[in-house]
Design a protein around this motif. Structure first.
Motif, PDB file in Angstrom:
ATOM      1  N   GLY A  92       5.240 -18.996  -6.504  1.00 20.09           N
ATOM      2  CA  GLY A  92       4.652 -17.807  -5.917  1.00 20.09           C
ATOM      3  C   GLY A  92       4.012 -16.898  -6.920  1.00 20.09           C
ATOM      4  N   LEU A  94       8.642 -14.477  -0.524  1.00 22.13           N
ATOM      5  CA  LEU A  94       9.176 -15.534  -1.368  1.00 22.13           C
ATOM      6  C   LEU A  94      10.426 -15.000  -2.045  1.00 22.13           C
ATOM      7  CD1 LEU A  94       5.859 -16.745  -3.068  1.00 22.13           C
ATOM      8  CD2 LEU A  94       6.929 -17.642  -0.996  1.00 22.13           C
ATOM      9  N   THR A 105      12.590 -21.675  -4.542  1.00 20.86           N
ATOM     10  CA  THR A 105      11.862 -20.694  -3.745  1.00 20.86           C
ATOM     11  C   THR A 105      12.162 -20.901  -2.266  1.00 20.86           C
ATOM     12  OG1 THR A 105      10.047 -20.721  -5.351  1.00 20.86           O
ATOM     13  CG2 THR A 105       9.592 -19.750  -3.199  1.00 20.86           C
ATOM     14  N   ARG A 120      11.036 -19.385   1.558  1.00 20.93           N
ATOM     15  CA  ARG A 120       9.907 -18.675   2.156  1.00 20.93           C
ATOM     16  C   ARG A 120      10.293 -18.067   3.502  1.00 20.93           C
ATOM     17  NH1 ARG A 120       6.255 -23.599   2.871  1.00 20.93           N
ATOM     18  NH2 ARG A 120       8.345 -24.369   3.445  1.00 20.93           N
TER      19      ARG A 120
END
Length: 267
Positions: free
Chosen positions: A6, A118, A137, A139
């Motif tokens: 991100g 994120l 990560t 989302r």
């Protein structure tokens, strides 16, 4: 899993968004005022002993630095919210907020918004028979609505609702409902201002929920960019883990606001 995915392209994405918003501001200005375009770039930078999330019951439990930025025009803004741990320099979260001021009348305002979020965490993974720490990560898509009623510039009340949909292996449905109040302009002297922002909120993560109270305090000086802010959060009843009874922080804040005016000929 993505390592800093991100953040790697953040500069390019932010640049494209700034250009897009500049064009939107131009179109808005042409329909309301054919002589000028007004846009802004403002924000706050927080250095804090404990990073606290948008939902105050969640905290990093480490010193953090936060960048809350706002780019756009009177009604439409792009507001990236970037958070890092100061202890190890790792990213904590990144929110790509788009916000729109749908209603602005004398005493009442209504803001809507949406973001891609994120969230980063460090996990242990096995790669080529070697165990190592990697950045994972997660989302989220989220939307918000925030009505506010102003009795004066010193007293405001309102509500805030956010719904978040998890896209990865985490909680899927988050409901965050807040009753807000604000006393932003309590003058201690001619130049020293105190702000008090108490709230009560309900949080639901899938099948778990809880009730909390929280308050933000601010202390600032007129025409001086550095201020102090503190947050305290107290649980009332919750089964959301980790079940922290009391969360607090104190932050040193640097604020800035730049406005840009461009003159164009009338057509």
């Amino acid at each position: 899993m993505m390592k800093f995915s991100g953040l790697n392209n953040w500069g390019k994405r932010a640049g494209l968004v700034v250009i897009f918003l500049h064009l939107i501001c131009f179109l808005f200005a042409q329909t309301t005022d054919s002589t000028k375009i007004i846009s802004h770039f403002s924000g706050k930078i927080f250095a804090t002993n404990n990073g606290i999330s948008l939902v105050p019951s969640f905290s990093l439990d480490k010193p953090a630095i936060l960048f809350n930025l706002s780019i756009g025009c009177k009604k439409l803004t792009f507001e990236p919210d970037v958070r890092f741990s100061l202890e190890d320099g790792k990213p904590w979260s990144l929110l790509y907020w788009f916000r729109y001021k749908a209603v602005q009348i004398e005493h009442f305002s209504l803001r809507t918004g949406a973001h891609l979020g994120l969230n980063y965490r460090t996990i242990t993974a096995l790669s080529n028979n070697v165990t190592k720490d990697v950045i994972e990560t997660r989302r989220f898509w989220a939307g918000e609505i925030a009505p506010t009623y102003s009795f004066s510039d010193k007293v405001k009340v309102g509500a805030y609702y956010l719904y978040s949909l998890g896209l990865d292996d985490s909680q899927k449905h988050t409901h965050f409902l807040v009753l807000t109040s604000a006393f932003p302009n309590i003058m201690l002297t001619d130049k020293i201002k105190f702000g008090l922002f108490p709230v009560a909120y309900y949080l639901r993560l899938d099948d778990r929920d809880g009730f909390y109270v929280s308050s933000t305090f601010s202390l600032s000086k007129k025409d001086f960019p550095i201020s102090l802010e503190a947050i305290i959060n107290q649980k009332i009843r919750t089964d959301i883990q980790p079940e922290r009874r009391f969360v607090w922080n104190i932050s040193l804040v640097y604020s800035f606001n730049k406005e840009y005016v461009e003159w164009v000929p009338k057509i």
